[in-house]
Design a protein around this motif. Structure first.
Motif, mmCIF file in Angstrom:
data_model
loop_
_atom_site.group_PDB
_atom_site.id
_atom_site.type_symbol
_atom_site.label_atom_id
_atom_site.label_comp_id
_atom_site.label_asym_id
_atom_site.label_seq_id
_atom_site.Cartn_x
_atom_site.Cartn_y
_atom_site.Cartn_z
ATOM 1 N N LYS A 119 0.835 -1.205 0.000
ATOM 2 C CA LYS A 119 0.000 0.000 0.000
ATOM 3 C C LYS A 119 0.875 1.263 0.000
ATOM 4 O O LYS A 119 2.082 1.180 0.282
ATOM 5 C CB LYS A 119 -0.910 -0.027 1.230
ATOM 6 C CG LYS A 119 -1.918 -1.171 1.216
ATOM 7 C CD LYS A 119 -2.770 -1.137 2.471
ATOM 8 C CE LYS A 119 -3.822 -2.230 2.448
ATOM 9 N NZ LYS A 119 -4.712 -2.140 3.639
ATOM 10 N N LEU A 154 -10.506 5.137 3.280
ATOM 11 C CA LEU A 154 -9.676 4.022 2.803
ATOM 12 C C LEU A 154 -9.332 4.210 1.327
ATOM 13 O O LEU A 154 -8.161 4.099 0.931
ATOM 14 C CB LEU A 154 -10.441 2.707 3.021
ATOM 15 C CG LEU A 154 -9.833 1.411 2.469
ATOM 16 C CD1 LEU A 154 -8.487 1.108 3.115
ATOM 17 C CD2 LEU A 154 -10.805 0.239 2.687
ATOM 18 N N ARG A 195 -1.884 -14.656 3.864
ATOM 19 C CA ARG A 195 -2.631 -13.980 4.939
ATOM 20 C C ARG A 195 -1.939 -14.200 6.292
ATOM 21 O O ARG A 195 -1.868 -13.290 7.111
ATOM 22 C CB ARG A 195 -4.073 -14.507 5.007
ATOM 23 C CG ARG A 195 -4.931 -14.180 3.813
ATOM 24 C CD ARG A 195 -5.365 -12.730 3.760
ATOM 25 N NE ARG A 195 -6.134 -12.304 4.923
ATOM 26 C CZ ARG A 195 -6.759 -11.119 4.985
ATOM 27 N NH1 ARG A 195 -6.725 -10.267 3.969
ATOM 28 N NH2 ARG A 195 -7.409 -10.771 6.073
ATOM 29 N N THR A 241 -5.664 -7.768 10.507
ATOM 30 C CA THR A 241 -5.966 -6.498 9.845
ATOM 31 C C THR A 241 -5.307 -5.329 10.578
ATOM 32 O O THR A 241 -4.731 -4.440 9.959
ATOM 33 C CB THR A 241 -7.497 -6.296 9.753
ATOM 34 O OG1 THR A 241 -8.032 -7.374 8.977
ATOM 35 C CG2 THR A 241 -7.846 -4.982 9.098
ATOM 36 N N ARG A 297 2.674 -7.197 9.168
ATOM 37 C CA ARG A 297 2.023 -6.092 9.888
ATOM 38 C C ARG A 297 2.502 -6.004 11.334
ATOM 39 O O ARG A 297 2.650 -4.913 11.878
ATOM 40 C CB ARG A 297 0.506 -6.262 9.817
ATOM 41 C CG ARG A 297 -0.061 -5.916 8.422
ATOM 42 C CD ARG A 297 -1.484 -6.387 8.275
ATOM 43 N NE ARG A 297 -2.132 -5.897 7.071
ATOM 44 C CZ ARG A 297 -3.328 -6.308 6.663
ATOM 45 N NH1 ARG A 297 -3.990 -7.216 7.361
ATOM 46 N NH2 ARG A 297 -3.862 -5.805 5.555
ATOM 47 N N ASN A 330 -1.429 -0.174 7.488
ATOM 48 C CA ASN A 330 -1.060 -1.578 7.696
ATOM 49 C C ASN A 330 -0.246 -2.193 6.550
ATOM 50 O O ASN A 330 -0.056 -3.398 6.475
ATOM 51 C CB ASN A 330 -2.279 -2.428 8.082
ATOM 52 C CG ASN A 330 -3.331 -2.498 6.992
ATOM 53 O OD1 ASN A 330 -3.113 -1.998 5.880
ATOM 54 N ND2 ASN A 330 -4.457 -3.107 7.288
HETATM 55 P P1 DAT Z 1 -7.612 -6.890 5.464
HETATM 56 O O1 DAT Z 1 -6.781 -5.825 4.776
HETATM 57 O O2 DAT Z 1 -6.873 -7.491 6.636
HETATM 58 O O3 DAT Z 1 -8.134 -7.925 4.512
HETATM 59 P P2 DAT Z 1 -10.315 -5.797 5.498
HETATM 60 O O4 DAT Z 1 -10.492 -6.412 4.157
HETATM 61 O O5 DAT Z 1 -11.346 -6.090 6.543
HETATM 62 O O6 DAT Z 1 -8.879 -6.165 6.128
HETATM 63 O O7 DAT Z 1 -10.253 -4.224 5.356
HETATM 64 C C1 DAT Z 1 -9.562 -3.641 4.284
HETATM 65 C C2 DAT Z 1 -8.736 -2.488 4.780
HETATM 66 O O8 DAT Z 1 -9.594 -1.498 5.338
HETATM 67 C C3 DAT Z 1 -7.760 -2.819 5.901
HETATM 68 O O9 DAT Z 1 -6.545 -3.352 5.415
HETATM 69 C C4 DAT Z 1 -7.572 -1.484 6.550
HETATM 70 C C5 DAT Z 1 -8.939 -0.838 6.415
HETATM 71 N N1 DAT Z 1 -9.729 -1.019 7.641
HETATM 72 C C6 DAT Z 1 -10.270 -2.173 8.095
HETATM 73 N N2 DAT Z 1 -10.920 -1.991 9.249
HETATM 74 C C7 DAT Z 1 -10.774 -0.675 9.539
HETATM 75 C C8 DAT Z 1 -11.213 0.176 10.609
HETATM 76 N N3 DAT Z 1 -11.919 -0.299 11.630
HETATM 77 N N4 DAT Z 1 -10.847 1.489 10.573
HETATM 78 C C9 DAT Z 1 -10.133 1.977 9.553
HETATM 79 N N5 DAT Z 1 -9.693 1.246 8.513
HETATM 80 C C10 DAT Z 1 -10.012 -0.062 8.508
#
Ligand code: DAT
Ligand code: MG
Length: 151
Positions: free
Chosen positions: A11, A63, A87, A93, A104, A114
């Motif tokens: 990212k 995001l 993963r 996350t 991470r 992250n």
């Molecule tokens: P991952 O990236 O572990 O697959 P995800 O698909 O649930 O997680 O979410 C995508 C991205 O969104 C994650 O990498 C960071 C952001 N994100 C997730 N939960 C969040 C939150 N509670 N507050 C802010 N950003 C968040």
């Protein structure tokens, strides 16, 4: 199987923090095969589609904005159970929930910073690879150490 593929992206925060080499190194060292790699400024349109399943979450707009704030290193990696193992290598996350020795866990503290994305299922891997890459950008090649990684 051995031909499973996943979409992995460093990212914008990971690129800015010079984690590209570190992340590529971990996937190479594990024994996975690099199938595609490019540095891209992703459009908001692409990112909205990429994160479509999160469109109703309060953090969705931010995001998408964060993900378009700088270049991303988009990659496809291939190998045995690469989706699940990728993963595991990433961690949770939130970096603060992630174990040390995960990407991470070792490289951050906040969920919005992250560093890495990885597909979470066979379906999402297919969807994300075709969203980010043309078929012609994916390379088929033989890794000389295959017989020492797989029996
Ligand atoms: P991952 O990236 O572990 O697959 P995800 O698909 O649930 O997680 O979410 C995508 C991205 O969104 C994650 O990498 C960071 C952001 N994100 C997730 N939960 C969040 C939150 N509670 N507050 C802010 N950003 C968040
Ligand atoms: Mg996800």
């Amino acid at each position: 199987g051995v031909n499973e593929r996943t979409f992995i992206a460093v990212k914008p925060d990971g690129v800015q923090r010079r984690l590209v080499g570190e992340i590529v190194r971990r996937f190479e060292k594990k024994g996975f095969k690099l199938v595609a790699l490019k540095l891209v400024m992703a459009s908001e349109e692409l990112l909205k589609e990429h994160y479509w399943h999160l469109r109703n979450r309060p953090f969705y707009n931010r995001l998408v904005r964060d993900m378009s704030s700088g270049p991303i290193v988009a990659m496809v990696w291939q190998g045995l159970d690469v989706i699940k193992t990728g993963r595991k290598m990433m961690g949770e996350t939130s970096p603060s929930d992630s174990m040390p020795a995960t990407i991470r866990g070792d490289n951050g503290v906040e969920v919005r910073r992250n560093a890495i994305h990885g597909s979470d299922s066979v379906e999402s891997a297919h969807r994300e690879i075709s969203l980010w890459f043309q078929e012609t950008e994916l390379s088929s090649w033989d890794v000389c150490s295959t017989n020492w990684i797989y029996s």
